[in-house]
Each structure stands twice: as structure tokens, then as C-alpha cells.
Scaffold this motif. Sequence first.
Motif, PDB file in Angstrom:
ATOM      1  N   ASP A 153      52.197  19.387  73.301  1.00 47.69           N
ATOM      2  CA  ASP A 153      52.269  18.428  74.392  1.00 47.69           C
ATOM      3  C   ASP A 153      51.368  18.760  75.499  1.00 47.69           C
ATOM      4  O   ASP A 153      50.847  17.897  76.422  1.00 47.69           O
ATOM      5  N   VAL A 154      51.057  20.175  75.816  1.00 46.13           N
ATOM      6  CA  VAL A 154      50.436  20.609  76.860  1.00 46.13           C
ATOM      7  C   VAL A 154      48.828  20.181  76.458  1.00 46.13           C
ATOM      8  O   VAL A 154      47.932  19.583  77.291  1.00 46.13           O
ATOM      9  N   VAL A 155      48.433  20.284  75.212  1.00 46.14           N
ATOM     10  CA  VAL A 155      47.222  19.767  74.849  1.00 46.14           C
ATOM     11  C   VAL A 155      46.856  18.461  74.803  1.00 46.14           C
ATOM     12  O   VAL A 155      45.787  17.869  75.321  1.00 46.14           O
ATOM     13  N   SER A 156      47.769  17.532  74.477  1.00 46.13           N
ATOM     14  CA  SER A 156      47.702  16.251  74.563  1.00 46.13           C
ATOM     15  C   SER A 156      47.492  15.680  76.007  1.00 46.13           C
ATOM     16  O   SER A 156      46.893  14.762  76.427  1.00 46.13           O
ATOM     17  N   GLY A 157      48.511  16.524  76.704  1.00 48.45           N
ATOM     18  CA  GLY A 157      48.290  15.925  78.169  1.00 48.45           C
ATOM     19  C   GLY A 157      46.745  16.292  78.914  1.00 48.45           C
ATOM     20  O   GLY A 157      46.456  15.571  79.650  1.00 48.45           O
ATOM     21  N   ASP A 158      46.275  17.485  78.467  1.00 48.96           N
ATOM     22  CA  ASP A 158      45.030  17.771  79.054  1.00 48.96           C
ATOM     23  C   ASP A 158      43.845  16.868  78.530  1.00 48.96           C
ATOM     24  O   ASP A 158      43.326  16.240  79.309  1.00 48.96           O
TER      25      ASP A 158
ATOM     26  N   MET B 138      37.341  13.238  67.149  1.00 49.38           N
ATOM     27  CA  MET B 138      37.689  14.678  67.811  1.00 49.38           C
ATOM     28  C   MET B 138      37.796  15.846  66.833  1.00 49.38           C
ATOM     29  O   MET B 138      38.019  15.400  65.357  1.00 49.38           O
ATOM     30  N   PRO B 139      37.801  16.960  67.119  1.00 46.72           N
ATOM     31  CA  PRO B 139      37.994  18.091  66.080  1.00 46.72           C
ATOM     32  C   PRO B 139      39.184  17.924  65.347  1.00 46.72           C
ATOM     33  O   PRO B 139      40.383  17.400  66.023  1.00 46.72           O
ATOM     34  N   ARG B 140      39.307  18.052  63.889  1.00 47.00           N
ATOM     35  CA  ARG B 140      40.375  17.973  63.317  1.00 47.00           C
ATOM     36  C   ARG B 140      41.697  18.757  63.739  1.00 47.00           C
ATOM     37  O   ARG B 140      42.647  18.088  63.394  1.00 47.00           O
ATOM     38  N   MET B 141      41.545  19.730  64.383  1.00 46.74           N
ATOM     39  CA  MET B 141      42.606  20.560  64.696  1.00 46.74           C
ATOM     40  C   MET B 141      43.385  19.947  66.028  1.00 46.74           C
ATOM     41  O   MET B 141      44.572  20.323  66.202  1.00 46.74           O
ATOM     42  N   TYR B 142      42.962  18.853  66.650  1.00 50.85           N
ATOM     43  CA  TYR B 142      43.461  18.298  67.676  1.00 50.85           C
ATOM     44  C   TYR B 142      43.806  16.810  67.197  1.00 50.85           C
ATOM     45  O   TYR B 142      44.119  15.857  68.130  1.00 50.85           O
ATOM     46  N   VAL B 143      43.859  16.446  66.144  1.00 47.80           N
ATOM     47  CA  VAL B 143      44.082  15.023  65.527  1.00 47.80           C
ATOM     48  C   VAL B 143      45.507  14.591  65.964  1.00 47.80           C
ATOM     49  O   VAL B 143      45.917  13.410  65.986  1.00 47.80           O
ATOM     50  N   PHE B 144      46.251  15.780  66.286  1.00 41.74           N
ATOM     51  CA  PHE B 144      47.759  15.270  66.576  1.00 41.74           C
ATOM     52  C   PHE B 144      47.775  14.310  67.883  1.00 41.74           C
ATOM     53  O   PHE B 144      48.640  13.844  68.024  1.00 41.74           O
ATOM     54  N   ALA B 145      46.767  14.499  68.593  1.00 42.29           N
ATOM     55  CA  ALA B 145      46.645  13.715  69.967  1.00 42.29           C
ATOM     56  C   ALA B 145      46.055  12.346  70.031  1.00 42.29           C
ATOM     57  O   ALA B 145      45.912  11.843  70.751  1.00 42.29           O
ATOM     58  N   GLU B 146      45.717  12.028  68.766  1.00 43.23           N
ATOM     59  CA  GLU B 146      44.917  10.694  68.666  1.00 43.23           C
ATOM     60  C   GLU B 146      45.834   9.356  69.071  1.00 43.23           C
ATOM     61  O   GLU B 146      45.171   8.718  69.673  1.00 43.23           O
ATOM     62  N   ASP B 147      47.172   9.434  68.823  1.00 47.17           N
ATOM     63  CA  ASP B 147      48.033   8.316  69.202  1.00 47.17           C
ATOM     64  C   ASP B 147      48.075   8.401  70.685  1.00 47.17           C
ATOM     65  O   ASP B 147      48.145   7.315  71.357  1.00 47.17           O
ATOM     66  N   ALA B 148      48.258   9.546  71.371  1.00 48.31           N
ATOM     67  CA  ALA B 148      48.436   9.587  72.855  1.00 48.31           C
ATOM     68  C   ALA B 148      46.996   8.996  73.330  1.00 48.31           C
ATOM     69  O   ALA B 148      47.039   8.392  74.335  1.00 48.31           O
ATOM     70  N   VAL B 149      45.858   9.419  72.988  1.00 45.46           N
ATOM     71  CA  VAL B 149      44.549   9.061  73.547  1.00 45.46           C
ATOM     72  C   VAL B 149      44.311   7.525  73.427  1.00 45.46           C
ATOM     73  O   VAL B 149      44.047   6.814  74.235  1.00 45.46           O
ATOM     74  N   LYS B 150      44.897   6.693  71.962  1.00 47.33           N
ATOM     75  CA  LYS B 150      44.846   5.554  71.980  1.00 47.33           C
ATOM     76  C   LYS B 150      45.612   4.627  72.913  1.00 47.33           C
ATOM     77  O   LYS B 150      45.334   3.460  73.496  1.00 47.33           O
TER      78      LYS B 150
END
Length: 293
Positions: free
Chosen positions: A128-133, A38-50
Amino acid sequence: MIKSMTGYGRARRELHKRDITVEVRSVNNRYLDCTVKMPRMYVFAEDAVKQCVQKSVSRGKVDVLISVDASAADVAKVEVNRELAAQYAAALDVLAEVCGSAAYKVTPDQLARFPDVLNVTKADEELDVVSGDLCAVLEEALVAYNTMRAVEGRKLAEDIGNRLDNILTYTGHVEARSPDTVAEYRRKLTARMQEVLQSTTVDEQRILTEAAIYADKVAVDEETVRLRSHVSQLRSMLESDEPMGRKMDFLIQEVNRESNTIGSKCNDVEIAQVVVGLKAEVEKMREQVQNVE
């Protein structure tokens, strides 16, 4: 019904002015190995995706590709560096005094032209909103992905079921032929002893004893019973909604072991040919089970 480890799914949605596209694809693997791109700026959501992937997939090499077009969601903020602007203004006043322009006044548009007086930044995103989306779109992609895996799983189950039918057929041939091997051994033993002893009377009791020993040695009742039991368990697993790939792989090893035992016990050409066919079906079935989740 069992699922295949091979599949593909894609979903695209616009959430909070972000155009999000998620692709999920997988191939065979002994364990679950999930890779997220994913784009580097959204890497914070990687754990949620996994974590979302782990809820839907138990094993396989899974690749998740996420692309985000957030140009419409970008909100710019303009900030004034007051300290730097004051220093520029003071410096201009000094220059005005040097030039003898006592009535000179610094204007805002003059200060705005100096570097770093005005800073343009993007507004902070709610993580949190971005991860949820991202996870919401991922779940839609996983639905398509699992649908494809289920279709492939039905084909695998059909093929494995046909292999199991063939194994039962071969098992029946072994069960039917096994008693005949003992009778043939008895006839050959009697003929051989008569040939060797010639006119001497053959001891019938000795023949019966030898035949009984041979029958016990070549008996495959236990093996055929276990084969039928393994086949029954495999059929039940084919109908299960739970991941059964590892259990099926273990049972197929047991089926292969019973086949080898039958082949080593029965000193008979016809049964040996049956065992060759039996092992061929087991090997084909093992290849298919490698695709089962």
C-alpha cells in the motif's frame, strides 16, 4: 476551456528512500487506452496507477512510464537454516569420531561456510505504501501533463473559433443571396414564356404560382437557422471544462449535413461557391476536433 488529447508530463521525487520517476504522454484515440510500463516487481500497483489516470483523462492513447531506483530502500535480512546447520554439525561430529578427535568441537564460523546455512533476503515491502508513493508522483506528472494539454487546447479553441466565424459569414451570404435566386428564376421564367408564346399574353398568375413553388423548393431558412444554432452550441463547448470532443464531432457532422442540403437545394452558381467554402471550413474544423478530448 477544452483540452487537447496530445500532451506530456514528467515528475520525479524520492519517497521512502525510493527515487521514483514518472512520465505521461498521450496521442489521439477514440476512447481511453492506458498502457503502464514499470518494473516487474511493482506490477501490483498497475491498477492503482490506471485509476489515477482515469480521474484526469477521459480519452486518448495514454502511456505511463515508471522507473524506480530502490537501492537505498533495500534492507537485507539474514536467516539461519537451523535444520541444515544441525545436520552439518552432526556430520562434522561423525567425521571427528572417525578421525579419533574426541575433543573436536564444531564452531559457528565453520558452519557458516557451508552452502545454504545462511540465507540473505530482502525485507518485504508494504504494498500500500509503495502504491501510494507511485500514485503521488504520477499525480504530479499528470498536473504537468494537463497543463500542456490545456495550452494546446487554447490554440485549438482559437482556431476552431475562427472557423466558426467563417461559417457564420458564409451562412450570411447564403441568407442574403437566397431571395435573389427566386427573383432571378421568376425573371427567367417570364422571359422564357414570352419567348415561347411570343404575342400571346403571359399569364401572370401562373408565373407567380411557379415562382412560389420554386421558392418553397429552394428555401434554406431551416438549414441556416440550424447552422447558426450548431455554431452557438459549438462556441459554448469550446468554453467548457468538461471533455467535449465527441459531442463536437457529432455537431460538426450536423453542420456538414446542413451544408450539403443547402448545396443540393440551391441551383445557383454563387451559392454553390459559398457552399464549397463552407464545407472546406467544416472539414478543417473536423480535423482539429479530432485532437480535442
